[in-house]
Design a protein around this motif. Structure first.
Motif: not given
Length: 1088
Positions: A563-589
């Motif tokens: 949805c091109s909501d980069w602010h919310s994307t970054n906010q969720i990513f930074r608030s995640m307690d447990q990031k796995n490789v899928v989380s990082w890949t989703a953020m790179i994408t």
């Protein structure tokens, strides 16, 4: 007096049960029909009348029993002659011993009819008065129980006086109720026994505890526990075993363990009960520990023990312990059926072993056990093995096993059908799935929820979402799995609106939402119109705590990214307690989609520092980002990581590396990676073929395509990659061959391939064919319209391009930046000044599209060609974006056309600052000087080029004749037909002079000698190619020539004259446009 209810007694302080017998009752034995142990308050005890038994039968004073009859009956009973013995019961003088002997024989023979006749004889002997005595009553009760007539046994029991019915009769009857499954009646009977002041023994207590355990009434169990402790029966092994079974059955494992620990001694049943109870209550580790202690104490390990401990090993994954138990079972003979002559494995133990090995992933051992099992009729074992093969990915073996099961006549259940459908889905065997659907409907499983769920999944993954919806609509009571499956199926099949509607319906109906529901619907919310719903689901996940689940947080990342909501994307990513490789890949994408390529390198480094090792998906996502940014440095860094971690041979990584190098302009490195890949797929071939086409390496593209045909079958994408190569060469013959190949394979159904085909015909000069194909296209998209409009512009058909543009808008297709670029290009190359400005203003004002360099270039080109050089210069100066060299070169060409040397020098100075190494611009200025006869300036420019070490780029032209491409460079005299070509051009020059067409002999970087000029005129590559075509192509066939730079005025004039002289159509494509020469005229109308 009503009996008080039973209170609950603590497991630690057990008090005697408040069960005093009623003091005012005339008969102490009661019959209670309501409640388990305690009757409702206020209910009076029902008393039974006491009556004398057969022993007190009154005979007439003058009649004495005959001892001969009794002796005869007893002899017949010992001989087993039940019929004769029963017949003699009607004789006079039969005593109780004889009745007992006949009744006992009826029980042993299981002859219910004879037993009833004996019972009737007893009643007749008593004259129908009074009850039944203790001895006869016990024998009758036992006989009826052995014959399976529990009702008659209870009837006899109720007729017995309470003082003569001992505890064994009560216990027998309770045991019979337990075996019949009427546990409540068994507990009521125990209650009745206690009220009759019959003291229970260990067997009675054990029996009632089993009934209570089956009822799951832990309160009543505690009361009985207190009673047995009061009676001193707590140390009895059988009673303790029953208590362990009770507490285990009710889930009170601490109390069961306490009873077990207090037992001295314990027998095998105690250990087995405790091990079984631990497993049933999920204490798998404790069950294995108990088994180990039992073994170490040297107790006998029975099949019951093995059956209990094997599932615990399976749940814990203790395959080694399970194998030890398996070995012991084989060694001790527990595993084999006693009556089996061919050493077949016992069915029960075999099924537990299959469960163990399947659960531990050792499917081969499970199959070996299954193959030697004594019976193949256990459906549960078939399901275990079919499911095991399915989990191991051996779907074909699962189907073969199902066929074997079906051949043995074993009817599947819903679990079997569900697993079968999953295997068929994984194998993408749609036809088999349809057959299975009909089969399960025939078996009557069509309404089973689990089966319907599997059908929905099968149809959704088989791209038959309509059938999946039909199955879902036919379900009477869909569960949450059904809703999740159909929502996820609609999403994966592109029916996002339908998925949203189903989700809303599910929510309205009050269905519970879980994380799987949100994971299914969130991808559908990526469309802009459902963005608010996605935010609502985000809020719901936060409120319910589901946001803590990493997969759901990853889905939210992807939704906001789409949805091109980069602010919310970054906010969720930074608030995640447990990031796995899928989380990082989703953020790179996400960064890649946003065009924030420069942040990807930092994110990748941060990922590594966080201890997350990038996997294949993370690496390929990063490479796609660096390809988009054309960041060769970072791309090479990732390539180094790939080599160090041994990922270079992984096909997705190799394909991504090729794409990165291609986009960064390093085609040589991309080819090296391609050559090193041993297991190339269609993507590998398409990537390199497409890269050659895009970088104007058409010949290399065709060579690679030919190699591909020998090893691999092309697809529609391959056609879209190779067609631009034919277009760049203007190779109409090759283009037609590819067209025929795509037509035979059915690739033209793909819109991208069809558009590439139209573009190929446009760039090969076959405009009419391109329009014919365009008109046949039923689903025209914006790309289709843009290609055709640009084609008309290349061929100088500006009016046709405008008409097509208006037709596009009337059909509801809105133009974009590329469409306006095409229409501006068409208007400008046709000299349509007013129309060009109209479209330029409409783009900015009506469609709110900011012009780019290519749009401004069209305006500058138009002004330059129409002689408005000053206006063009001012327009460039007023541009809101910095002009590049192409803008200034357009004005420089205008200066040459209109011979404005002063402005040309000013413009050339700007061009040389932007691209000082491009010799073509120096040549263009030199030509301007030459045409103005400023030879000194030409010499100075020539020395300037020589002083810088620059070399003039030689132009070339080519023509396709007989399937072979012939290339001609300037002053090329090495062609086999060089003398014939020179002779033809000499004739053309002579005829041109005779008719007054004397081309200008002013050449840059040449001497002023006319002889040199005349020789140079014949050395231009375009004229050489045209001459070769005239000499080698049949009469009436168009001459199609392609040139890699703009056609010069001399070649242009020569081509016009040749078309008139030879009455031939000449189609010349230069770097800017098409020139169609016919009858001495050109389609460009002077707008070169």
């Amino acid at each position: 007096m009503p009996t008080p209810p039973l209170p609950a007694i603590s497991t630690h302080h057990r008090a005697p049960p408040p069960w005093p017998p009623p003091k005012t009752a005339t008969n102490p034995r009661v019959k209670i029909r309501c409640g388990v142990l305690a009757p409702p308050a206020g209910q009076a005890l029902q008393t039974a009348a006491a009556a004398p038994g057969p022993r007190s039968t009154n005979y007439p004073p003058n009649r004495v029993p005959s001892s001969d009859v009794n002796l005869h009956i007893q002899r017949l009973c010992r001989a087993g002659d039940l019929a004769e013995a029963a017949r003699l019961l009607g004789s006079e003088g039969v005593d109780v011993r004889s009745y007992c002997a006949v009744i006992q024989l009826c029980g042993e023979e299981r002859s219910l009819e004879a037993g009833r006749r004996a019972h009737a004889a007893v009643r007749a002997s008593s004259g129908g008065t009074g009850g039944i005595g203790s001895v006869l009553g016990k024998r009758l009760v036992l006989m009826y129980l052995k014959c399976g007539d529990l009702g008659s046994a209870r009837g006899v029991f109720d007729e017995m006086p309470p003082q003569v019915a001992d505890v064994r009769v009560w216990t027998l009857l309770m045991s019979a109720y337990a075996k019949a499954g009427d546990f409540g009646e068994g507990v009521l009977l125990f209650r009745q026994m206690h009220c009759c002041r019959v003291s229970p023994d260990a067997h009675a207590i054990s029996c009632v505890l089993k009934c209570i355990a089956s009822l799951g009434s832990i309160m009543d169990g505690e009361v009985v526990h207190g009673l047995l402790e009061k009676l001193g029966l707590g140390e009895e092994c059988a009673v303790a075993n029953a208590l362990i079974a009770l507490y285990s059955r009710c889930g009170w494992m601490e109390d069961a363990m306490q009873v077990f620990e207090s037992m001295h001694p314990r027998d095998a049943i105690s250990w087995n009960s405790m091990i079984s109870g631990c497993f049933s209550n999920g204490w798998h580790g404790r069950a294995v520990d108990l088994f180990r202690k039992m073994w170490s104490e040297g107790l006998e390990i029975s099949s019951v023990t093995v059956v209990s401990v094997l599932p615990a090993c399976a749940e814990l994954g203790y395959d080694l312990v399970g194998k030890v138990v398996h070995g012991y079972s084989v060694k001790s003979g527990l595993l084999w059926e006693l009556e089996s002559l061919d050493r077949r494995i016992d069915d029960v133990l075999g099924s537990k072993l299959v469960f163990l090995y399947v659960k531990c992933g050792d499917i081969a051992s499970a199959r070996r056990v299954f193959d030697v099992m004594s019976s193949k009729s256990n459906l549960h074992v078939w399901n275990l093995l079919i499911g095991g093969y399915s989990k191991a990915g051996e779907f074909q073996e699962s189907l073969l096993l199902f066929e074997q099961m079906h051949g043995l006549g074993i009817t599947p259940d819903e679990h079997t059908i569900s697993c079968l459908l999953k295997c068929i889905t994984s194998l993408s065997r749609v036809r088999d799935g349809l057959v299975a659907h009909g089969y399960l409907v025939k078996l009557g499983f069509g309404a089973q929820c689990a089966v319907c769920n599997a059908l929905i999944s099968f149809y959704a993954k088989s791209n038959r979402i309509g059938d999946a919806l039909e199955v879902f609509d036919g379900m009477l009571h869909p569960n949450i799995i059904s809703w999740n499956s159909i929502i996820s199926g609609c999403t994966s099949n592109g029916l996002k609106s339908e998925a949203i509607q189903l989700f809303i319906t599910m929510w309205i109906q009050g269905q519970e939402l879980d994380s799987a529901t949100l994971l299914g619907v969130l991808p559908a919310c990526s469309q802009s119109c459902y963005w608010l719903l996605g935010r609502g689901l985000h809020g719901y996940s936060v409120k319910t705590g589901l946001i803590g689940e990493t997969p759901l947080a990853n889905a939210l990342l992807d939704m906001y990214s789409n949805c091109s909501d980069w602010h919310s994307t970054n906010q969720i990513f930074r608030s995640m307690d447990q990031k796995n490789v899928v989380s990082w890949t989703a953020m790179i994408t996400s960064y890649t989609r946003a065009g924030l390529f420069d942040k990807v390198a930092g994110l990748l480094q941060e990922m590594v520092l966080d201890g997350i090792r990038p996997d294949v998906f993370a690496v390929t996502s990063a490479l796609h980002a660096f390809a988009g940014d054309e960041s060769l440095k970072h791309g090479k860094s990732v390539h180094g990581y790939v080599i160090r971690n041994g990922m270079e041979k992984l096909l997705p990584v190799a394909n991504a590396l090729m794409e990165m190098y291609v986009r960064c302009g390093n085609i040589e490195e991309a080819r090296l990676i391609f050559d090193r890949v041993t297991n190339k797929d269609i993507i590998s071939w398409n990537t390199l073929i497409g890269s050659y086409s895009k970088n104007n390496l058409a010949n290399e593209s065709f060579i690679l395509f030919s190699d591909m045909l020998l090893q691999f079958k092309p697809n529609a994408v391959t056609m879209t990659c190779i067609l631009p190569a034919a277009a760049s060469l203007s190779s109409l013959e090759r283009g037609r061959e590819i067209h025929a190949y795509a037509l035979r394979r059915g690739y033209l159904e793909d819109n991208y391939t069809y558009n590439a085909l139209v573009d190929m015909y446009v760039k090969c000069g076959a405009l009419l064919v391109a329009r014919l194909l365009f008109d046949r296209l039923t689903k025209k998209n914006l790309i289709s319209w843009t290609i055709m409009i640009a084609g008309y512009g290349m061929h100088g058909c500006g009016r046709d391009a405008i008409a097509l543009f208006e037709e596009m808008r009337s059909s509801g297709v809105e133009p974009d930046s590329a469409s306006f670029s095409a229409i501006l290009y068409a208007c400008c190359h046709s000299g349509l000044r007013n129309e060009t400005w109209r479209f330029f203003n409409a783009m900015r004002n009506e469609h709110k599209i900011e012009p780019k360099l290519k749009h401004y270039a069209c305006i500058v080109d138009l002004l330059s060609h129409t002689g408005n050089l000053k206006e063009a210069f001012e327009f460039i100066e007023s541009m809101p974006i910095e002009p590049d060299s192409s803008i200034w070169v357009s004005l420089l060409h205008g200066c040459r056309i209109h011979r404005d040397v002063k402005l040309a020098e000013k413009v050339a100075d700007r061009v040389f600052k932007l691209e000082p190494e491009n010799t073509g611009y120096y040549v263009l200025l030199a030509n301007i000087y030459a045409e103005a006869e400023r030879w000194e300036a030409v010499k100075k420019l020539k020395s300037k080029i020589g002083g810088r070490g620059l070399r003039e780029n030689s132009g070339c032209s080519w023509i396709e004749v007989g399937g072979k491409v012939h290339v001609f460079a300037t002053d090329n005299r090495n062609h086999p037909q060089g003398s014939r070509i020179a002779g033809f051009l000499d004739d053309v020059t002579t005829r041109m002079k005779e008719e007054g067409h004397d081309p200008k002999k002013k050449y840059a970087l040449m001497g002023a000698n006319d002889a040199v000029h005349d020789e140079a005129l014949c050395g231009h590559s375009s004229k050489l190619a045209i001459a070769f075509g005239m000499l080698n192509l049949s009469e009436g066939q168009p001459i199609r020539v392609t040139k890699n730079s703009r056609v010069c005025s001399h070649c242009h004039e020569a081509a016009k004259f040749i078309s008139k002289m030879c009455n031939r159509e000449i189609i010349l494509r230069d770097s800017s446009r098409f020139h169609r020469f016919e009858g001495g005229r050109c389609s460009c109308r002077g707008y070169c």
